[in-house]
Design an enzyme around this catalytic site. Structure first.
Site, mmCIF file in Angstrom:
data_model
loop_
_atom_site.group_PDB
_atom_site.id
_atom_site.type_symbol
_atom_site.label_atom_id
_atom_site.label_comp_id
_atom_site.label_asym_id
_atom_site.label_seq_id
_atom_site.Cartn_x
_atom_site.Cartn_y
_atom_site.Cartn_z
ATOM 1 N N ASP A 253 34.769 57.559 41.603
ATOM 2 C CA ASP A 253 33.505 57.685 42.326
ATOM 3 C C ASP A 253 32.806 58.951 41.833
ATOM 4 O OD1 ASP A 253 31.430 57.502 44.237
ATOM 5 O OD2 ASP A 253 32.541 58.829 45.582
ATOM 6 N N VAL A 254 31.731 58.777 41.068
ATOM 7 C CA VAL A 254 30.994 59.908 40.510
ATOM 8 C C VAL A 254 29.835 60.255 41.433
ATOM 9 C CG1 VAL A 254 29.738 60.792 38.514
ATOM 10 C CG2 VAL A 254 31.590 59.134 38.186
ATOM 11 N N ASN B 123 26.921 63.344 42.863
ATOM 12 C CA ASN B 123 26.059 64.353 42.253
ATOM 13 C C ASN B 123 26.737 65.710 42.153
ATOM 14 O OD1 ASN B 123 23.352 63.066 41.789
ATOM 15 N ND2 ASN B 123 23.637 62.549 43.936
ATOM 16 N N GLY C 278 22.920 52.849 46.653
ATOM 17 C CA GLY C 278 23.897 53.536 45.827
ATOM 18 C C GLY C 278 25.230 52.822 45.807
ATOM 19 N N ALA C 279 25.892 52.836 44.649
ATOM 20 C CA ALA C 279 27.173 52.147 44.513
ATOM 21 C C ALA C 279 28.219 52.702 45.466
ATOM 22 C CB ALA C 279 27.655 52.261 43.071
ATOM 23 N N ASP C 280 28.209 54.022 45.678
ATOM 24 C CA ASP C 280 29.180 54.622 46.592
ATOM 25 C C ASP C 280 28.935 54.171 48.024
ATOM 26 O OD1 ASP C 280 26.742 56.020 46.521
ATOM 27 O OD2 ASP C 280 27.662 57.899 47.152
ATOM 28 N N THR D 27 26.389 65.597 48.815
ATOM 29 C CA THR D 27 25.172 66.303 48.444
ATOM 30 C C THR D 27 24.066 65.979 49.436
ATOM 31 O OG1 THR D 27 25.831 66.148 46.128
ATOM 32 C CG2 THR D 27 23.525 66.698 46.576
#
Length: 274
Positions: free
Chosen positions: A6-7, A9, A108-110, A133
């Site tokens: 999980d990337v 910000n 968002g994917a997350d 964030t």
């Protein structure tokens, strides 16, 4: 072994799952937007080695990312070092959850991963509060539909804004305040940030429960949850640092359905002609 990434910000959170069980291990490190596939491979290799694992132990991988250029780099890393294609959470992927959003491509994917994991756990109306964030609130109906959400600036963004826009205020590290009434400028800022965001969560969750029902389950996650959640009064039911990673594991599993070969599929009868 499944690698889930999980990337975010600010931070990248990843872990490895084995045989459908909970994560064998997970790690967080700072997200650097300029990272190359080789740098990501080096970080992954070093952290796996801490548990005696190697690239060869990973036979599948999935990534969600709020930083588009890093999605490409993680895919390139997987192709070079894992010798496989990395599944990317996006509009074309199977999630098992209808998105009741004006433009589903904007979600968002997350956030999708969080919603999938939360509903899989409670099988009812739920809200995920992700302290990152930004602070995001993702809402799932009792029928398992993603209804939408709420996005607010996060705590660290607010601290940075105070420092940049107020000449006499110092840069403060986010930490629990010693008391509600600050006895110094640093203490006053910490109190305002922590109690202010805690009150925001309480207020928004109460309004959401007013629309969804009082039995709506609220789950908190995200890197800043340990600092802020202890000051939230009675609106958070559970805290799960691994919620996004578990959602990614579920999404990966839902995309492993093998379609039957054309010769094995039942033939569709042609409409009878009169």
């Amino acid at each position: 072994m499944l690698l889930v990434v999980d990337v975010g910000n600010t931070q990248t959170h990843f872990g490895v799952f084995e045989d459908g069980r909970g994560p064998l291990e997970h790690w967080r490190f700072a997200t650097v937007r300029e990272s190359t596939r080789d740098e990501l491979g080096a970080v992954l290799s070093n952290l796996l080695a801490l548990r005696g694992l190697r690239f060869g132990d990973i036979d599948a991988a999935i990534v969600s990312s709020t930083v588009p250029q890093l999605s490409d780099e993680w895919q390139a890393m997987a192709a070079r070092y894992l010798n496989q294609e990395m599944l990317v959470v996006g509009p074309a992927i199977r999630t098992g959850m209808p998105l009741r959003y004006d433009n589903p491509h904007e979600v968002g994917a997350d956030r999708i991963a969080n919603a999938v994991a939360a509903y899989d756990r409670v099988h009812g109306a739920c809200v995920v509060v992700d302290f990152g964030t930004a602070i995001t609130y993702d809402v799932v109906s009792a029928a398992g539909e993603y209804l939408g959400g709420i996005i607010t600036p996060g705590a660290e963004i607010s601290i940075d804004a105070l420092y940049e826009r107020a000449a006499k205020l110092p840069k403060v590290e986010l930490a629990p305040p010693r008391s509600l009434i600050g006895k110094s400028t640093v203490g006053a800022i910490r109190s305002g940030i922590v109690y202010g965001f805690a009150a925001q969560v309480d207020g928004i969750v109460r309004r959401l429960r007013g629309e969804l029902g009082s039995e709506t389950t609220v789950i908190a996650t995200g890197g800043l949850a340990p600092v802020l959640v202890p000051f939230v009064r009675e609106t958070i039911d559970d805290v799960d640092d691994l919620l996004t990673l578990c959602g990614l594991r579920l999404i990966w599993a839902r995309n492993q359905v093998v379609m039957p070969a054309a010769a094995d599929r039942p033939r569709r009868e042609s409409p009878a002609s009169g």
